[in-house]
Write an enzyme that holds these catalytic residues in place. Structure first.
Site, PDB file in Angstrom:
ATOM      1  N   GLY A 265     -33.834  16.916 -24.158  1.00 55.72           N
ATOM      2  CA  GLY A 265     -34.627  16.535 -25.328  1.00 55.72           C
ATOM      3  C   GLY A 265     -34.142  15.238 -25.948  1.00 55.72           C
ATOM      4  O   GLY A 265     -34.942  14.413 -26.411  1.00 55.72           O
ATOM      5  N   GLU A 386     -32.314  16.357 -33.442  1.00 53.49           N
ATOM      6  CA  GLU A 386     -31.797  16.694 -32.099  1.00 53.49           C
ATOM      7  C   GLU A 386     -30.317  16.312 -31.969  1.00 53.49           C
ATOM      8  O   GLU A 386     -29.861  15.784 -30.960  1.00 53.49           O
ATOM      9  CB  GLU A 386     -32.664  16.058 -31.010  1.00 53.49           C
ATOM     10  CG  GLU A 386     -34.076  16.613 -31.094  1.00 53.49           C
ATOM     11  CD  GLU A 386     -34.808  16.765 -29.785  1.00 53.49           C
ATOM     12  OE1 GLU A 386     -34.179  16.657 -28.717  1.00 53.49           O
ATOM     13  OE2 GLU A 386     -36.021  17.020 -29.858  1.00 53.49           O
TER      14      GLU A 386
HETATM   15  C1  LIG Z   1     -38.240  15.308 -39.338  1.00 48.87           C
HETATM   16  C2  LIG Z   1     -37.324  16.358 -38.803  1.00 48.87           C
HETATM   17  C3  LIG Z   1     -37.761  17.164 -37.750  1.00 48.87           C
HETATM   18  C4  LIG Z   1     -36.939  18.175 -37.253  1.00 48.87           C
HETATM   19  N1  LIG Z   1     -37.414  18.995 -36.276  1.00 48.87           N
HETATM   20  C5  LIG Z   1     -36.664  20.063 -35.885  1.00 48.87           C
HETATM   21  C6  LIG Z   1     -37.198  21.026 -34.967  1.00 48.87           C
HETATM   22  O1  LIG Z   1     -38.339  20.906 -34.499  1.00 48.87           O
HETATM   23  N2  LIG Z   1     -36.438  22.094 -34.641  1.00 48.87           N
HETATM   24  C7  LIG Z   1     -35.182  22.274 -35.137  1.00 48.87           C
HETATM   25  O2  LIG Z   1     -34.547  23.249 -34.784  1.00 48.87           O
HETATM   26  N3  LIG Z   1     -34.656  21.382 -36.024  1.00 48.87           N
HETATM   27  C8  LIG Z   1     -35.361  20.276 -36.406  1.00 48.87           C
HETATM   28  N4  LIG Z   1     -34.846  19.385 -37.312  1.00 48.87           N
HETATM   29  C9  LIG Z   1     -33.512  19.618 -37.871  1.00 48.87           C
HETATM   30  C10 LIG Z   1     -32.470  18.627 -37.388  1.00 48.87           C
HETATM   31  O3  LIG Z   1     -32.194  18.858 -36.032  1.00 48.87           O
HETATM   32  C11 LIG Z   1     -31.251  18.757 -38.305  1.00 48.87           C
HETATM   33  O4  LIG Z   1     -31.624  18.149 -39.541  1.00 48.87           O
HETATM   34  C12 LIG Z   1     -30.022  18.095 -37.730  1.00 48.87           C
HETATM   35  O5  LIG Z   1     -29.537  18.800 -36.625  1.00 48.87           O
HETATM   36  C13 LIG Z   1     -28.890  17.977 -38.763  1.00 48.87           C
HETATM   37  O6  LIG Z   1     -28.684  19.191 -39.435  1.00 48.87           O
HETATM   38  P1  LIG Z   1     -28.621  19.187 -41.039  1.00 48.87           P
HETATM   39  O7  LIG Z   1     -29.822  18.475 -41.540  1.00 48.87           O
HETATM   40  O8  LIG Z   1     -28.384  20.565 -41.477  1.00 48.87           O
HETATM   41  O9  LIG Z   1     -27.372  18.267 -41.381  1.00 48.87           O
HETATM   42  P2  LIG Z   1     -25.853  18.748 -41.469  1.00 48.87           P
HETATM   43  O10 LIG Z   1     -25.462  19.444 -40.220  1.00 48.87           O
HETATM   44  O11 LIG Z   1     -25.640  19.431 -42.770  1.00 48.87           O
HETATM   45  O12 LIG Z   1     -25.117  17.326 -41.511  1.00 48.87           O
HETATM   46  C14 LIG Z   1     -25.006  16.536 -42.698  1.00 48.87           C
HETATM   47  C15 LIG Z   1     -24.142  15.311 -42.329  1.00 48.87           C
HETATM   48  O13 LIG Z   1     -22.825  15.768 -41.912  1.00 48.87           O
HETATM   49  C16 LIG Z   1     -22.527  15.220 -40.634  1.00 48.87           C
HETATM   50  N5  LIG Z   1     -21.736  16.176 -39.857  1.00 48.87           N
HETATM   51  C17 LIG Z   1     -21.953  17.514 -39.683  1.00 48.87           C
HETATM   52  N6  LIG Z   1     -21.025  18.054 -38.874  1.00 48.87           N
HETATM   53  C18 LIG Z   1     -20.185  17.025 -38.526  1.00 48.87           C
HETATM   54  C19 LIG Z   1     -19.018  16.913 -37.703  1.00 48.87           C
HETATM   55  N7  LIG Z   1     -18.517  17.967 -37.052  1.00 48.87           N
HETATM   56  N8  LIG Z   1     -18.411  15.690 -37.576  1.00 48.87           N
HETATM   57  C20 LIG Z   1     -18.907  14.604 -38.218  1.00 48.87           C
HETATM   58  N9  LIG Z   1     -20.016  14.655 -39.015  1.00 48.87           N
HETATM   59  C21 LIG Z   1     -20.635  15.833 -39.161  1.00 48.87           C
HETATM   60  C22 LIG Z   1     -23.896  14.991 -39.985  1.00 48.87           C
HETATM   61  O14 LIG Z   1     -23.814  14.040 -38.937  1.00 48.87           O
HETATM   62  C23 LIG Z   1     -24.724  14.528 -41.162  1.00 48.87           C
HETATM   63  O15 LIG Z   1     -24.501  13.137 -41.372  1.00 48.87           O
HETATM   64  C24 LIG Z   1     -35.637  18.349 -37.800  1.00 48.87           C
HETATM   65  C25 LIG Z   1     -35.199  17.517 -38.835  1.00 48.87           C
HETATM   66  C26 LIG Z   1     -36.028  16.548 -39.341  1.00 48.87           C
HETATM   67  C27 LIG Z   1     -35.516  15.686 -40.492  1.00 48.87           C
END
Ligand SMILES: Cc1cc2nc3c(=O)[nH]c(=O)nc-3n(C[C@H](O)[C@H](O)[C@H](O)COP(=O)(O)OP(=O)(O)OC[C@H]3O[C@@H](n4cnc5c(N)ncnc54)[C@H](O)[C@@H]3O)c2cc1C
Length: 408
Positions: A265, A386
């Site tokens: 993906g 992703e």
């Molecule tokens: C428009 C859109 C479409 C989407 N579509 C889908 C979908 O179809 N299906 C689906 O399942 N999800 C989907 N998502 C969700 C997307 O995959 C998540 O938003 C993404 O994986 C990040 O998760 P979070 O938003 O909870 O951020 P968090 O995990 O809370 O992260 C917040 C910040 O902390 C950083 N961070 C977290 N852990 C670490 C680490 N270990 N080391 C360093 N930095 C870290 C991240 O990089 C980020 O900058 C979508 C999101 C958007 C905005």
């Protein structure tokens, strides 16, 4: 200017020509208005997906025996790139749909492939990929949506539209909420990752849930910065009954399936980001050649020319990165690290190139009279979904630091 492409086959060349024709006739004339409308009233452009589906462009990398296009990933990704140059939300939708088919195609039983894939790959259906939750984004293993076995089912309805039960009547009841789900409320099926035991990342399993399953409901669409026609909302599972014949792979194999699917993906997102950056570059070049200041086109100033040269280098290297990973995948070689590199490079480059395109257009670039401000907003999310680009760096560094260094 269309990107120069070295397609591996005549069929691949024909597919690119077909894609360019559909983009010019069906997508480009609609994109600006549709994205503007969807900013206030989110709306999935289902007709655009139908058009692509009818042309066979929604199932390219899957086997022909199940209705797929039987194309190498290298070809599929270049088609995604072309679509993204015309309409980013639609290209992302194509990539997401492809992702939703992967678990059944790769990890399903022969029976599941025969029963489920033809409809999924028919071009009429659209899937949603349900991995993220409010409390579980990057940390996939912390998800709480749970599937609990129930034993009062009867009969097997794998091909039916209802969720049905598994052989011998076994079924699961799914409870919880997924967040950020593209195509939520519009999808025909939901490829879901849920908890079947309390064993952290080893306790996750993958199910395919029909879109009309009882107990499935959806939240209000998220109000996003951009990519408005990629409608995103919560998916609520309120005791959704799913037959065990819709369990893909073994119980507990969900994490491995989700990560494997994301390797592929991410290449779709890398290709889409490259197409978006190419579109921004094309607009910047056209504007720089036309706009005059100090009695000359701004393209005549080395400061502009070098900025545009750097944009071209960024787009070309992004394309090279995703094609390298795709060719490894097509050759049956490991490509997980290279997919993470491609996603990181292509999406960071797309952010830079689209921002620079706004700069080239000056004040005009900051208005809605030109699409580059939209491109910039659309590029941002590619660094987030992703797997954020921090997570890509985690994947890449783990490949390098937890294994003996090798050169290839
Ligand atoms: C428009 C859109 C479409 C989407 N579509 C889908 C979908 O179809 N299906 C689906 O399942 N999800 C989907 N998502 C969700 C997307 O995959 C998540 O938003 C993404 O994986 C990040 O998760 P979070 O938003 O909870 O951020 P968090 O995990 O809370 O992260 C917040 C910040 O902390 C950083 N961070 C977290 N852990 C670490 C680490 N270990 N080391 C360093 N930095 C870290 C991240 O990089 C980020 O900058 C979508 C999101 C958007 C905005």
């Amino acid at each position: 200017m269309p990107a120069t492409r070295l397609m591996p086959t005549e069929e691949g060349r024909d597919l690119i020509d077909l894609t360019r024709e559909i983009c010019a006739k069906e997508l480009l004339p609609r994109v600006d208005e549709a994205e503007r409308r969807a900013a206030t009233s989110p709306e999935l452009p289902r007709e655009a997906f139908r058009t692509l589906g009818r042309a066979g462009l929604l199932s390219l990398p899957y086997p022909e025996e199940f209705g797929g296009g039987g194309q190498p990933y290298e070809v599929y990704l270049q088609v995604v790139e072309e679509i993204a140059s015309a309409w980013m939300s639609v290209a992302v939708g194509v990539s997401v749909h492809s992702l939703t088919c992967y678990p059944v195609a790769q990890f399903g039983t022969d029976e599941q492939r025969a029963a489920l894939l033809p409809a999924m790959l028919s071009g009429d259906q659209l899937g949603a990929y349900c991995l993220s939750e409010r409390g579980s984004g990057s940390d996939v293993a912390s998800m709480t949506t749970k599937a609990t076995p129930v034993d009062d089912g009867a009969g097997d309805d794998l091909t039916g539209s209802a969720a049905g039960q598994g052989p011998g009547g076994s079924a699961y009841s799914v409870k919880g909420t997924k967040a950020w789900i593209s195509h939520a409320g519009h999808a025909d099926f939901y490829t879901c990752f849920v908890r079947t035991s309390d064993d952290g990342g080893r306790g996750l399993s993958c199910f395919v849930v029909p879109g009309d399953a009882a107990g499935l409901s959806f939240g209000a669409p998220e109000k996003k910065m951009g990519l408005h026609c990629d409608t995103v909302s919560e998916v609520h599972f309120d005791g959704v009954e799913v037959g065990s014949d819709r369990l893909v792979g073994e119980p507990g194999q969900g994490m491995a399936i989700a990560l494997s699917a994301l390797d592929s993906g991410r290449l779709g997102i890398a290709a889409a980001a490259t197409g978006l950056a190419q579109a921004a570059l094309d607009r910047a070049v056209a504007y720089a050649n036309e706009r005059e200041q100090f009695g000359r086109p701004i393209a005549a100033f080395q400061g502009m020319a070098f900025l545009i040269a750097d944009m071209e280098a960024a787009v070309t290297s992004a394309r090279a990165a995703y094609l390298h990973a795709a060719r490894l995948r097509d050759a049956g070689r490991p490509f997980s690290k290279e997919a993470a590199v491609a996603k990181l490079v292509a999406t960071d480059n797309a952010m830079r190139v689209t921002t620079d395109a706004v700069q080239v257009l000056g004040g005009a670039g900051y208005t809605q009279d030109f699409p580059v401000e939209r491109f910039m907003r659309e590029a941002k999310v590619t660094q987030i979904f992703e797997g954020t680009n921090q997570i890509q760096r985690l994947v890449i560094s783990r490949h390098l630091l937890h294994r003996p260094a090798t050169r290839s």
